[in-house]
Enzyme design. Structure first.
Site, PDB file in Angstrom:
ATOM      1  N   PRO A 278       0.829  -1.209   0.000  1.00 59.57           N
ATOM      2  CG  PRO A 278       0.075  -0.935   2.205  1.00 59.57           C
ATOM      3  CD  PRO A 278       0.811  -1.899   1.313  1.00 59.57           C
ATOM      4  CB  CYS A 346       3.809  30.662 -17.170  1.00 55.20           C
ATOM      5  SG  CYS A 346       4.505  31.915 -16.107  1.00 55.20           S
TER       6      CYS A 346
END
Ligand code: LLP
Length: 418
Positions: A278, A346
Site C-alpha cells: 500500500p 505559467c
C-alpha cells in the site's frame, strides 16, 4: 465541509493538524508547505496490521507515494517494510534503518546497477516483470556470486476501474508478465542458476475503491500457483501489490478490512506468506498542502484566487484532473463566491481546484486536503520554484522534516560553457 480525518480538526474556528494550528505552521515555516500528521500515518498502518492479525503477512509501503525519510521511519518503526522502484528509493529505505529483508523491488525497468545494489543489500524479493529482466538479474547475481530472490509480477488482465493513467493490470498496460506467458517464464527461472524463485505477485492499479477487482486478480493468480505446484514449482509468497483508494471527495471508501477479508478468505489454508504494497492508503489522508492566497482576481467569467502553491508542488489536479478538497484555515463569515484556485506557474493547466465555494481575502491560508500521497514525491522545480518545506506534526509539536529549497540549490549542479 469537514476535513476527511480526525487528525485535521477545526478547533475554535482554526484548522489544525493534531493540536497544532496550521496558521502557526505557516508562521514558523512559511508557505507552500506540506504538513503531515504522525498520528494519521500510524493509524493508517495500524488498520492494516489489525486486519492482518494472525496472518503471515508483511506490509511493504510503496515508497513512491511519499518518500520523506521521517515518513519512512515512522512506518518502519511500526513494522512496515518497503516496496521500492529504484536504487534511490532503496537508499532512502536503508538510510532510515529499514530492514532489507522486508524490501521488495518493483518496476519494469530495473537497471543492472540498481539490481546489484539491491542484491548486495540482501532484499526480500525482486518483482520481475519480463523475460529479459530475469536474464539480466541472473547475470548480475552471477557476477556477485549470489542467488537473486524472485517473484514474477503477473499481469492478471483485470479491470481495476480506475483512472487510465493509474490502471496497470490490463493486457494493454506495460506492466507485469503476460498471464499466458507466466508458466513458461517460471520454468525458465527454475533453470537459471542464480535465480531463486520465491513468489508471485500483481499490482492492478491505484485509487481503487471497489474491492472486487483485487479478489478477481487473486483468483487468477491462485490458479497459476496451483498449476505451478502441479509442475513441481512451489512458491512461498504472494504479493498483492497496492492500490487501495482513499476518500478525496465523497467517495465511499472501503475499510481496509473490507478490502482484505475476501483476500484472506481465499488464502486461508495455503502456505503462502502475504505481501502488500500500500502507498496512498497509508499516507494520502495523512497530509495537507498549506498555501496562502497571493491575489484575488475576480473576473467576468471566472474568479481567480492565485495561491502560492502550484502544479509543481501538487501535480495531481493538472495531471489527472484529480479533485482535492480545499478548506480555509480560518473560515470567514463573509458570503462565499466561486473561485478557481490557481498557482503562479505559467500554464492554464496550473490549477489546484475549479469552482470552489469559499469566502476569501488576500493573505488567507488554505489547506489542500488529502495531499500526503503523490504530492511532494511528484513535485518538481518547474519555473525554478524551490520545492515546498515539509513538516510533521506529532501531538502539539511541529517538526521540520524537509526544509524549503533555496534558489541557489536549484542551479548548483549547472555550469557555464568555458
Ligand atoms: N506497488 C506498485 C508496483 C506500484 O506501481 C504502486 C503505485 C504501488 C504499489 C502503490 O499503489 P497505491 O497503494 O499508492 O495505489 N501518481 C498517481 C499514482 C501512481 C501509482 C503508481 N504505482 C496518483 O497521484 O494518483
Amino acid at each position: 465541509m469537514n476535513a476527511p480525518s480526525p487528525f485535521f480538526p477545526l478547533k475554535d474556528g482554526r484548522r489544525c493538524v493534531e493540536s497544532v494550528p496550521l496558521a502557526d505552521v505557516a508562521r514558523r515555516f512559511g508557505t507552500p508547505c506540506y504538513v503531515y500528521s504522525r498520528g494519521a500515518l500510524e493509524t493508517a498502518l495500524d488498520e492494516f496490521q489489525t486486519a492482518l492479525t494472525g496472518a503471515d503477512a508483511q506490509i511493504c509501503y510503496a515508497v513512491k507515494a511519499n518518500s520523506n525519510l521521517a515518513v519512512l521511519r515512522v512506518l518502519a518503526q511500526r513494522g512496515a517494510g518497503f516496496d521500492i522502484v529504484s536504487g534511490g528509493e532503496l537508499q532512502r529505505a536503508l538510510a532510515i534503518g529499514g530492514d532489507p529483508r522486508k524490501i521488495v523491488f518493483s518496476g519494469v525497468g530495473k537497471s543492472a546497477d540498481d539490481m546489484a545494489l539491491a542484491l548486495s543489500a540482501g532484499i526480500l524479493c525482486f518483482n520481475v516483470e519480463s523475460a529479459p529482466e530475469l536474464d539480466r538479474l541472473d547475470g548480475v547475481a552471477a557476477s556477485l556470486g549470489v542467488r537473486a530472490p524472485v517473484g514474477l509480477r503477473v499481469n492478471p488482465d483485470v479491470d481495476a476501474k480506475t483512472h487510465p493513467y493509474v490502471s496497470t493490470g490490463l493486457k494493454k498496460n506495460k506492466f507485469g508478465v503476460a498471464y499466458g506467458d507466466a508458466l513458461d517464464l517460471y520454468r525458465r527461472a527454475a533453470d537459471l542458476p542464480h535465480i531463486e524463485t520465491l513468489g508471485i505477485g500483481c499490482h492492478i492499479g491505484s485509487q481503487i475503491l471497489d474491492p472486487s477487482p483485487f479478489a478477481e486478480a487473486l483468483d487468477r493468480l491462485l490458479l497459476l500457483v496451483d498449476r505451478l505446484a502441479a509442475a513441481g514449482i512451489a512458491l512461498r509468497h504472494i504479493d498483492l501489490g497496492g492500490g487501495l483508494g482513499v476518500r478525496y471527495r465523497d467517495d465511499a471508501e472501503p475499510t481496509v478490512k473490507d478490502y482484505l477479508e475476501p483476500l484472506l478468505d481465499r488464502l486461508r489454508g495455503r502456505a503462502l506468506k502475504i505481501l502488500l504494497e500500500p502507498g496512498r492508503r497509508l499516507v494520502g489522508n495523512a497530509g495537507v498542502l498549506l498555501t496562502r492566497v497571493e491575489y484575488l482576481k475576480p473576473g467576468e467569467i471566472k474568479n481567480f484566487a492565485i495561491v502560492d502553491a502550484a502544479m509543481n508542488d501538487l501535480a495531481r489536479p493538472a495531471l489527472y484532473d484529480a479533485w482535492h478538497e480545499i478548506v480555509p484555515v480560518r473560515p470567514r463569515e463573509a458570503p462565499p463566491r466561486l473561485w478557481e484556485i490557481v498557482g503562479p506557474v505559467c500554464e492554464s493547466g496550473d490549477f489546484l481546484g475549479h469552482g470552489r465555494k469559499l469566502a476569501l481575502a488576500p493573505g488567507d491560508l488554505l489547506a489542500i486536503m488529502s495531499a500526503g500521497a503523490y504530492g511532494m514525491s511528484m513535485s518538481s522545480n518547474y519555473n525554478t520554484r524551490p520545492r515546498a518545506a515539509e513538516v510533521m506534526i506529532d501531538g502539539d509539536q511541529a517538526h521540520l522534516i524537509r526544509r524549503r529549497e533555496t534558489v541557489e540549490e536549484l542551479y548548483a549542479l549547472e555550469s557555464l560553457l568555458p
